[in-house]
Design an enzyme around this catalytic site. Structure first.
Site, PDB file in Angstrom:
ATOM      1  N   ARG A 164       0.846  -1.208   0.000  1.00 40.52           N
ATOM      2  CA  ARG A 164       0.000   0.000   0.000  1.00 40.52           C
ATOM      3  C   ARG A 164       0.875   1.250   0.000  1.00 40.52           C
ATOM      4  O   ARG A 164       0.594   2.224   0.695  1.00 40.52           O
ATOM      5  CB  ARG A 164      -0.960   0.003   1.189  1.00 40.52           C
ATOM      6  CG  ARG A 164      -1.869  -1.210   1.262  1.00 40.52           C
ATOM      7  CD  ARG A 164      -2.824  -1.286   0.066  1.00 40.52           C
ATOM      8  NE  ARG A 164      -3.578  -2.540   0.115  1.00 40.52           N
ATOM      9  CZ  ARG A 164      -3.195  -3.662  -0.499  1.00 40.52           C
ATOM     10  NH1 ARG A 164      -2.086  -3.678  -1.221  1.00 40.52           N
ATOM     11  NH2 ARG A 164      -3.912  -4.754  -0.416  1.00 40.52           N
ATOM     12  N   SER A 246     -11.185  -0.640   3.064  1.00 41.31           N
ATOM     13  CA  SER A 246     -10.378  -1.088   4.201  1.00 41.31           C
ATOM     14  C   SER A 246      -9.674   0.111   4.825  1.00 41.31           C
ATOM     15  O   SER A 246      -8.915   0.805   4.144  1.00 41.31           O
ATOM     16  CB  SER A 246      -9.348  -2.125   3.744  1.00 41.31           C
ATOM     17  OG  SER A 246      -9.992  -3.253   3.190  1.00 41.31           O
ATOM     18  N   GLU A 346      -4.988   3.329   6.090  1.00 46.70           N
ATOM     19  CA  GLU A 346      -4.743   3.369   4.646  1.00 46.70           C
ATOM     20  C   GLU A 346      -5.086   4.720   4.034  1.00 46.70           C
ATOM     21  O   GLU A 346      -4.356   5.225   3.190  1.00 46.70           O
ATOM     22  CB  GLU A 346      -5.531   2.263   3.929  1.00 46.70           C
ATOM     23  CG  GLU A 346      -4.914   0.874   4.052  1.00 46.70           C
ATOM     24  CD  GLU A 346      -5.492  -0.092   3.035  1.00 46.70           C
ATOM     25  OE1 GLU A 346      -5.966   0.372   1.975  1.00 46.70           O
ATOM     26  OE2 GLU A 346      -5.448  -1.306   3.276  1.00 46.70           O
TER      27      GLU A 346
END
Length: 350
Positions: A164, A246, A346
């Protein structure tokens, strides 16, 4: 080029947070960026690149000039004996690209079906799902330097992909430090889809689908349909319940750390990585701490998947970015106190 003042952003962020851009320019061609940089009043002001808005938390009105990326187009760039190279403009929806490639018989992106957001944002986050990350299928991208106006291209190595993570999430540091956070606008992304395609099936949810259907060698289209069904069952549709997907990264630990947690929590969900480290399921850790369904103001933890934070107030009474971050920090604290694991969000907090 039209500069739109005081533009509402509630429809342009998937959380549905009510905020506005003090100034916004819709980027539909590369020339729109050049026009901004040629404008004496806009050239040197701070800028914020906005794609699909699926990975941001707005904590107030956005003061930098918002560049809303709306460049469109998808095409086959090249076909060789071994692969297809396809290109999509940054303003295309990611899921539309996945469906388009499969419709044309070019497999490889199916595990990443239904990930919200735009194509242009996909390399920034190095998106991934069900055993496949963008870097596994990436070829190259084109971007514009927001300081000089020059166009440039990057290959996978130059993007410095991580979990990520990419060069687009880091500030430059030192003499040789390469960081492009806030300095570039991605215009087009290319993907290398190999003809010797093999299904990626390592995740438990996909193994369950194989068992349910009796299909041991699914096609790319079948995997696409399975992933869509799994995500729709687990994750809320942002058009109905505001969310950013998420919210936390799945943390990675050493084998010793994992053994220590398993000794206390035998049911902890974990996956072995190629480098020997262990990936823990952040959603399981959060759920184990009792957060599923809890709220702070109009921000809540989704009752079907603890990894997802949601806007429980809807469009009429939307949560604030402050409520989302207060909830997120409380979750981080309780997970750390119980497991000794620090969860990392995130989304980008603006």
């Amino acid at each position: 080029m039209l500069v739109e003042p005081n533009t509402p952003l509630q429809a342009h962020n998937s959380f549905g947070i009510s905020a506005k851009a003090l100034q916004l320019v819709r980027v539909r061609t590369e020339a729109d960026v050049q026009a901004v940089l040629a404008d004496a009043a806009l050239r040197d002001v701070p800028k914020f690149v906005l794609g699909g808005g699926s990975n941001i938390v707005l904590t107030g009105d956005v003061k930098p000039l918002v560049l809303k990326v709306e460049i469109k187009g998808m095409r086959l760039v090249e076909e060789t004996d071994k692969a297809w190279v396809v290109e999509a403009a940054a303003g295309e929806k990611w899921h539309d690209l996945v469906a388009w490639t499969l419709d044309n018989g070019w497999p490889g992106l199916e595990n990443m079906a239904l990930i919200p957001g735009s194509v242009g944002a996909s390399p920034v986050q190095n998106i991934g799902a069900y055993g496949v990350e963008l870097q596994d299928r990436f070829h190259s991208l084109d971007a514009i330097d927001l300081t000089t106006g020059q166009t440039f291209s990057l290959d996978a190595a130059q993007c410095a992909f991580g979990y990520r993570d990419s060069v687009f999430k880091h500030e430059s540091s030192g003499q040789n430090g390469l960081g492009l956070a806030g300095k570039a606008l991605i215009t087009r992304v290319r993907f290398l889809l190999r003809k010797d395609w093999k299904p990626v099936l390592g995740y438990l949810d996909l193994e369950r689908k194989m068992a349910e259907t009796g299909i041991s060698q699914p096609t790319a289209q079948q995997i696409f349909e399975w992933v869509c069904a799994i995500r729709q069952a687990k994750l809320p549709d942002p058009a109905i319940i505001g969310n950013a997907g998420s919210f936390f990264k799945n943390p990675t630990v050493t084998q010793d750390q994992c053994d220590d947690i398993i000794a206390r929590e035998p049911k902890v969900v974990h996956y072995l990585l190629d480098d020997g480290r262990i990936k823990l399921a952040a959603g399981w850790l959060i759920d184990a701490c009792g957060w599923k369904g809890k709220t702070v103001g109009n921000a809540g933890v989704y009752d079907k998947q603890a990894l997802v934070l949601v806007n429980v107030g809807g469009k009429e009474h939307p949560c604030t970015g402050g409520e989302v971050m207060t909830l997120a920090k409380a979750i981080q604290t309780s997970v750390y106190e119980r497991f000794g694991i620090r969860l990392e969000p995130e989304p980008v907090v603006v």
